[in-house]
Design a protein around this motif. Sequence first.
Motif, PDB file in Angstrom:
ATOM      1  N   SER A 102       0.840  -1.196   0.000  1.00  0.00           N
ATOM      2  CA  SER A 102       0.000   0.000   0.000  1.00  0.00           C
ATOM      3  C   SER A 102       0.875   1.245   0.000  1.00  0.00           C
ATOM      4  CB  SER A 102      -0.916   0.008   1.223  1.00  0.00           C
ATOM      5  OG  SER A 102      -0.205   0.431   2.356  1.00  0.00           O
ATOM      6  N   GLN A 103       0.256   2.395  -0.155  1.00  0.00           N
ATOM      7  CA  GLN A 103       0.992   3.657  -0.219  1.00  0.00           C
ATOM      8  C   GLN A 103       1.721   3.967   1.084  1.00  0.00           C
ATOM      9  OE1 GLN A 103      -2.185   6.307  -1.222  1.00  0.00           O
ATOM     10  NE2 GLN A 103      -2.029   5.898  -3.410  1.00  0.00           N
ATOM     11  N   SER A 104       1.204   3.493   2.202  1.00  0.00           N
ATOM     12  CA  SER A 104       1.829   3.789   3.493  1.00  0.00           C
ATOM     13  C   SER A 104       3.091   2.974   3.754  1.00  0.00           C
ATOM     14  CB  SER A 104       0.825   3.579   4.630  1.00  0.00           C
ATOM     15  OG  SER A 104       0.368   2.252   4.631  1.00  0.00           O
ATOM     16  N   GLU A 105       3.365   1.993   2.921  1.00  0.00           N
ATOM     17  CA  GLU A 105       4.535   1.135   3.117  1.00  0.00           C
ATOM     18  C   GLU A 105       5.843   1.937   3.112  1.00  0.00           C
ATOM     19  OE1 GLU A 105       6.686  -2.472   3.718  1.00  0.00           O
ATOM     20  OE2 GLU A 105       4.647  -1.831   4.145  1.00  0.00           O
ATOM     21  N   VAL A 106       5.916   2.978   2.322  1.00  0.00           N
ATOM     22  CA  VAL A 106       7.121   3.817   2.257  1.00  0.00           C
ATOM     23  C   VAL A 106       7.437   4.389   3.641  1.00  0.00           C
ATOM     24  CG1 VAL A 106       8.075   5.940   1.265  1.00  0.00           C
ATOM     25  CG2 VAL A 106       6.728   4.414  -0.153  1.00  0.00           C
ATOM     26  N   PHE A 107       6.408   4.862   4.340  1.00  0.00           N
ATOM     27  CA  PHE A 107       6.595   5.453   5.667  1.00  0.00           C
ATOM     28  C   PHE A 107       6.967   4.381   6.691  1.00  0.00           C
ATOM     29  CE2 PHE A 107       3.447   8.076   3.421  1.00  0.00           C
ATOM     30  CZ  PHE A 107       4.163   9.262   3.363  1.00  0.00           C
ATOM     31  N   ILE A 108       6.381   3.202   6.557  1.00  0.00           N
ATOM     32  CA  ILE A 108       6.665   2.112   7.486  1.00  0.00           C
ATOM     33  C   ILE A 108       8.104   1.649   7.344  1.00  0.00           C
ATOM     34  CG2 ILE A 108       6.050  -0.258   8.120  1.00  0.00           C
ATOM     35  CD1 ILE A 108       3.155   0.458   7.206  1.00  0.00           C
ATOM     36  N   VAL A 109       8.589   1.556   6.114  1.00  0.00           N
ATOM     37  CA  VAL A 109       9.981   1.141   5.879  1.00  0.00           C
ATOM     38  C   VAL A 109      10.945   2.148   6.515  1.00  0.00           C
ATOM     39  CG1 VAL A 109      11.728   0.800   4.087  1.00  0.00           C
ATOM     40  CG2 VAL A 109       9.462  -0.228   3.842  1.00  0.00           C
ATOM     41  N   LYS A 110      10.673   3.440   6.365  1.00  0.00           N
ATOM     42  CA  LYS A 110      11.518   4.463   6.992  1.00  0.00           C
ATOM     43  C   LYS A 110      11.502   4.320   8.508  1.00  0.00           C
ATOM     44  CE  LYS A 110      11.160   7.960   3.386  1.00  0.00           C
ATOM     45  NZ  LYS A 110      10.630   9.252   2.984  1.00  0.00           N
ATOM     46  N   PHE A 111      10.309   4.100   9.068  1.00  0.00           N
ATOM     47  CA  PHE A 111      10.191   3.898  10.514  1.00  0.00           C
ATOM     48  C   PHE A 111      10.995   2.679  10.959  1.00  0.00           C
ATOM     49  CE2 PHE A 111       7.971   1.300  13.697  1.00  0.00           C
ATOM     50  CZ  PHE A 111       8.284   2.041  14.826  1.00  0.00           C
ATOM     51  N   MET A 112      10.899   1.582  10.213  1.00  0.00           N
ATOM     52  CA  MET A 112      11.621   0.361  10.581  1.00  0.00           C
ATOM     53  C   MET A 112      13.137   0.590  10.571  1.00  0.00           C
ATOM     54  SD  MET A 112       9.295  -2.690   8.883  1.00  0.00           S
ATOM     55  CE  MET A 112      10.648  -3.165   7.911  1.00  0.00           C
ATOM     56  N   GLU A 113      13.626   1.363   9.634  1.00  0.00           N
ATOM     57  CA  GLU A 113      15.060   1.675   9.590  1.00  0.00           C
ATOM     58  C   GLU A 113      15.491   2.403  10.859  1.00  0.00           C
ATOM     59  OE1 GLU A 113      15.480   3.873   5.946  1.00  0.00           O
ATOM     60  OE2 GLU A 113      15.252   2.072   4.707  1.00  0.00           O
ATOM     61  N   ILE A 114      14.675   3.358  11.292  1.00  0.00           N
ATOM     62  CA  ILE A 114      14.980   4.108  12.515  1.00  0.00           C
ATOM     63  C   ILE A 114      14.876   3.181  13.734  1.00  0.00           C
ATOM     64  CG2 ILE A 114      14.198   5.982  14.028  1.00  0.00           C
ATOM     65  CD1 ILE A 114      13.200   7.385  11.404  1.00  0.00           C
ATOM     66  N   LEU A 115      13.848   2.351  13.768  1.00  0.00           N
ATOM     67  CA  LEU A 115      13.653   1.425  14.886  1.00  0.00           C
ATOM     68  C   LEU A 115      14.829   0.461  15.012  1.00  0.00           C
ATOM     69  CD1 LEU A 115      11.753   0.468  17.149  1.00  0.00           C
ATOM     70  CD2 LEU A 115      10.650  -1.031  15.455  1.00  0.00           C
ATOM     71  N   LYS A 116      15.293  -0.075  13.891  1.00  0.00           N
ATOM     72  CA  LYS A 116      16.444  -1.000  13.906  1.00  0.00           C
ATOM     73  C   LYS A 116      17.698  -0.304  14.429  1.00  0.00           C
ATOM     74  CE  LYS A 116      14.937  -3.888  10.066  1.00  0.00           C
ATOM     75  NZ  LYS A 116      15.135  -4.222   8.659  1.00  0.00           N
ATOM     76  N   LYS A 117      17.828   0.963  14.094  1.00  0.00           N
ATOM     77  CA  LYS A 117      18.994   1.727  14.540  1.00  0.00           C
ATOM     78  C   LYS A 117      18.896   2.067  16.031  1.00  0.00           C
ATOM     79  CE  LYS A 117      21.522   5.917  13.288  1.00  0.00           C
ATOM     80  NZ  LYS A 117      21.538   7.098  12.430  1.00  0.00           N
ATOM     81  N   GLU A 118      17.716   2.451  16.485  1.00  0.00           N
ATOM     82  CA  GLU A 118      17.525   2.902  17.864  1.00  0.00           C
ATOM     83  C   GLU A 118      17.383   1.756  18.872  1.00  0.00           C
ATOM     84  OE1 GLU A 118      17.642   6.058  19.039  1.00  0.00           O
ATOM     85  OE2 GLU A 118      18.091   6.811  17.037  1.00  0.00           O
ATOM     86  N   ILE A 119      16.781   0.640  18.442  1.00  0.00           N
ATOM     87  CA  ILE A 119      16.568  -0.509  19.335  1.00  0.00           C
ATOM     88  C   ILE A 119      16.996  -1.771  18.582  1.00  0.00           C
ATOM     89  CG2 ILE A 119      14.958  -1.681  20.899  1.00  0.00           C
ATOM     90  CD1 ILE A 119      13.123   0.786  20.711  1.00  0.00           C
ATOM     91  N   PRO A 120      18.295  -1.910  18.316  1.00  0.00           N
ATOM     92  CA  PRO A 120      18.772  -2.994  17.456  1.00  0.00           C
ATOM     93  C   PRO A 120      18.666  -4.393  18.067  1.00  0.00           C
ATOM     94  CG  PRO A 120      20.619  -1.802  18.392  1.00  0.00           C
ATOM     95  CD  PRO A 120      19.379  -1.040  18.775  1.00  0.00           C
ATOM     96  N   GLN A 121      18.539  -4.479  19.376  1.00  0.00           N
ATOM     97  CA  GLN A 121      18.524  -5.783  20.040  1.00  0.00           C
ATOM     98  C   GLN A 121      17.202  -6.538  19.887  1.00  0.00           C
ATOM     99  OE1 GLN A 121      18.438  -2.808  21.509  1.00  0.00           O
ATOM    100  NE2 GLN A 121      17.215  -2.842  23.383  1.00  0.00           N
ATOM    101  N   ILE A 122      16.166  -5.867  19.408  1.00  0.00           N
ATOM    102  CA  ILE A 122      14.867  -6.516  19.275  1.00  0.00           C
ATOM    103  C   ILE A 122      14.560  -6.708  17.786  1.00  0.00           C
ATOM    104  CG2 ILE A 122      12.382  -6.369  19.753  1.00  0.00           C
ATOM    105  CD1 ILE A 122      13.117  -4.722  22.236  1.00  0.00           C
ATOM    106  N   PRO A 123      14.374  -7.972  17.358  1.00  0.00           N
ATOM    107  CA  PRO A 123      14.068  -8.214  15.941  1.00  0.00           C
ATOM    108  C   PRO A 123      12.673  -7.710  15.564  1.00  0.00           C
ATOM    109  CG  PRO A 123      13.991 -10.261  17.187  1.00  0.00           C
ATOM    110  CD  PRO A 123      14.454  -9.195  18.137  1.00  0.00           C
ATOM    111  N   ILE A 124      12.495  -7.530  14.264  1.00  0.00           N
ATOM    112  CA  ILE A 124      11.228  -7.054  13.704  1.00  0.00           C
ATOM    113  C   ILE A 124      10.679  -8.116  12.767  1.00  0.00           C
ATOM    114  CG2 ILE A 124      10.153  -5.315  12.207  1.00  0.00           C
ATOM    115  CD1 ILE A 124      12.371  -3.374  13.145  1.00  0.00           C
ATOM    116  N   LYS A 125       9.389  -8.361  12.881  1.00  0.00           N
ATOM    117  CA  LYS A 125       8.717  -9.270  11.965  1.00  0.00           C
ATOM    118  C   LYS A 125       7.498  -8.550  11.415  1.00  0.00           C
ATOM    119  CE  LYS A 125       7.123 -13.941  11.474  1.00  0.00           C
ATOM    120  NZ  LYS A 125       7.278 -15.291  11.961  1.00  0.00           N
TER     121      LYS A 125
END
Length: 136
Positions: free
Chosen positions: A66-89
């Motif tokens: 969907s169109q919102s996927e672009v924003f979610i991907v950006k958020f996930m990049e920040i989340l991985k950087k800020e809280i790298p110890q917790i995996p994302i699914k």
Amino acid sequence: MARILAIDYGTKRTGLAVTDELQIIASGLTTVNTNELINYLKDYVSKETVELFLIGEPKQMNNTASQSEVFIVKFMEILKKEIPQIPIKRVDERFTSKMAFQTMIDSGLKKNQRKNKALVDEISATLILQSYLYSK
């Protein structure tokens, strides 16, 4: 065991849901202004043990992003950087907003209460988490 935290990401508001420590029950946690989300999550994981972030993956009926996927991907990049110890699914979140609205109707909420978009976001996150628990 540790909790699983589900995220129904939105550009304005983000719904959150969490399991109990035994990962049996999914419960709505809260809705957070998206611009405060990373700080909220950092604070939450400093107090609670979280083993996994589940992030809704919005898809079109033809299975494309969907169109919102672009924003979610950006958020996930920040989340991985800020809280790298917790995996994302990722979890397919098609129809969760409609199901959340129907859940509100079925639970007897009045029309004014059903207009509360923050509650819809929180219920959507709970549905995402519940579907993941069922699939395990």
